[in-house]
Write an enzyme that holds these catalytic residues in place. Sequence first.
Site, PDB file in Angstrom:
ATOM      1  CB  SER A 187     101.528 -16.456 -26.136  1.00 41.20           C
ATOM      2  OG  SER A 187     100.771 -15.428 -26.711  1.00 41.20           O
ATOM      3  CG  ASP A 213      97.893 -15.225 -29.663  1.00 36.87           C
ATOM      4  OD1 ASP A 213      96.686 -15.397 -29.399  1.00 36.87           O
ATOM      5  OD2 ASP A 213      98.742 -14.920 -28.806  1.00 36.87           O
ATOM      6  CG  ASP A 243      97.496 -17.562 -25.538  1.00 34.66           C
ATOM      7  OD1 ASP A 243      97.720 -16.813 -26.513  1.00 34.66           O
ATOM      8  OD2 ASP A 243      97.662 -17.192 -24.358  1.00 34.66           O
ATOM      9  CG  ASP A 284      96.575 -13.905 -25.111  1.00 35.58           C
ATOM     10  OD1 ASP A 284      97.063 -13.992 -26.256  1.00 35.58           O
ATOM     11  OD2 ASP A 284      97.276 -13.840 -24.082  1.00 35.58           O
TER      12      ASP A 284
END
Length: 447
Positions: A101, A242, A244, A246
């Site tokens: 992440s 960010d 990834d 999400d």
Amino acid sequence: MTRKYFGTDGIRGRANGVITPDLALRVGQATGIAFRRGDHRHRVVIGKDTRLSGYMIENALVAGFTSVGMDVLLLGPMPTPAVAMLTRSMRADLGVMISASHNPYEDNGIKLFGPDGYKLSDEVEAEITQLIDSDLGKQLSSSAMLGRAKRVESAHARYIEFAKRTLPRNLGLDGLRIVLDCANGAAYKVAPEALWELGAEVITIGDEPDGFNINKDVGSTKPTALSQKVRELRADLGIALDGDADRVLIVDEQGQIVDGDQLMGVIARSWQEDGRLSAPGIVSTVMSNLGLERYLAGLGLSMARTAVGDRYVLEHMRANGFNLGGEQSGHIILSDYGTTGDGLVAALQLLAVVKRQEKPVSEVCHCFEPLPQILKNVRYRQGRPLEEKPVVNAIKAAEQLLGESGRLVIRPSGTEPVIRVMAEGDDRDLVLRAVDEVVEAVTKAAA
């Protein structure tokens, strides 16, 4: 219930430290065994972000899954919500996202999704943990039943079309100049193309990943570069994802940051006016600002609070019939569209409001005045500092200091050895004093 491997968002840690090829191999085998249900040919989709260690982990997972008879569909760099969506769309038995992440490139992680696209329950994670620590060699497939692996070339196009369909067909983004920060992460290809296809003028930063620069001075956790670019180019807004993709933060035309609380406020009001809220309120976490709660109350909406982590937000949403929830950090869950936070789709919902109201983003997005909120982190190496008597006493004293006009939230991070101390209230000086007193006690206990 053991939490030996899994944290609040899958398995995460330093690549070749916590996350080794051996662990990834065993995770693939254990998860594949746990999801072998029925006689059909089982499939797993695997996506990743742009970290250098993603190659190592991906190959180890492929070996693990194929060794227990699962076919593997490789998506390449793709956002976490795209993996969740494609798991369902491609009728897979499992979905895997290789990502840490918003963490720096040295870290990586393994997020798992069931066939419904939702993250796994604590019970299933406990089952997988037991399998990881078992003798997996006894459960490997025969030579004739080994799995195959292949790359899915259409994955990017599928997700782009999915994201675009979350906007009404008659609503485009023509006339908007958008600076998009992809954090040198998983959405560096799909997000710019989706916005461009919808008609926006897109200027992209953080779109040159090299394996080492994910989240480095860019992205939703470090939006300074985006703010500067928005002001420099006189753009209508900036969007920061960010690593990834999400989560999302917005920067208005003045370069001011709009966090997840403000975004939830905007979307909640818009959906309420359109009759789209499935329940009269939203779900957020203990970290969301009291200002949001008061704003929603003024609209006749409730705000349920959960522990920190989008999985807990989603669990409460599903159990109680909510279709909007999220976190201050920018995890916005729109369950009409997806099963996890989706930075691009959340941004599109905000852009829909901007286009309809034909107002500057600064007017649309700053819907409430946040209360003074201060968060400080204390890093520790070992032990349980929060159980030390001086810390317990300091927490009680801080709660008494804030009284009914404020809140104190203290929690260990689920992804790193950090204790987070947050307080908020109407009196900033009082809030700062409460935080500093607790931080001092925790620091001493953690020394």
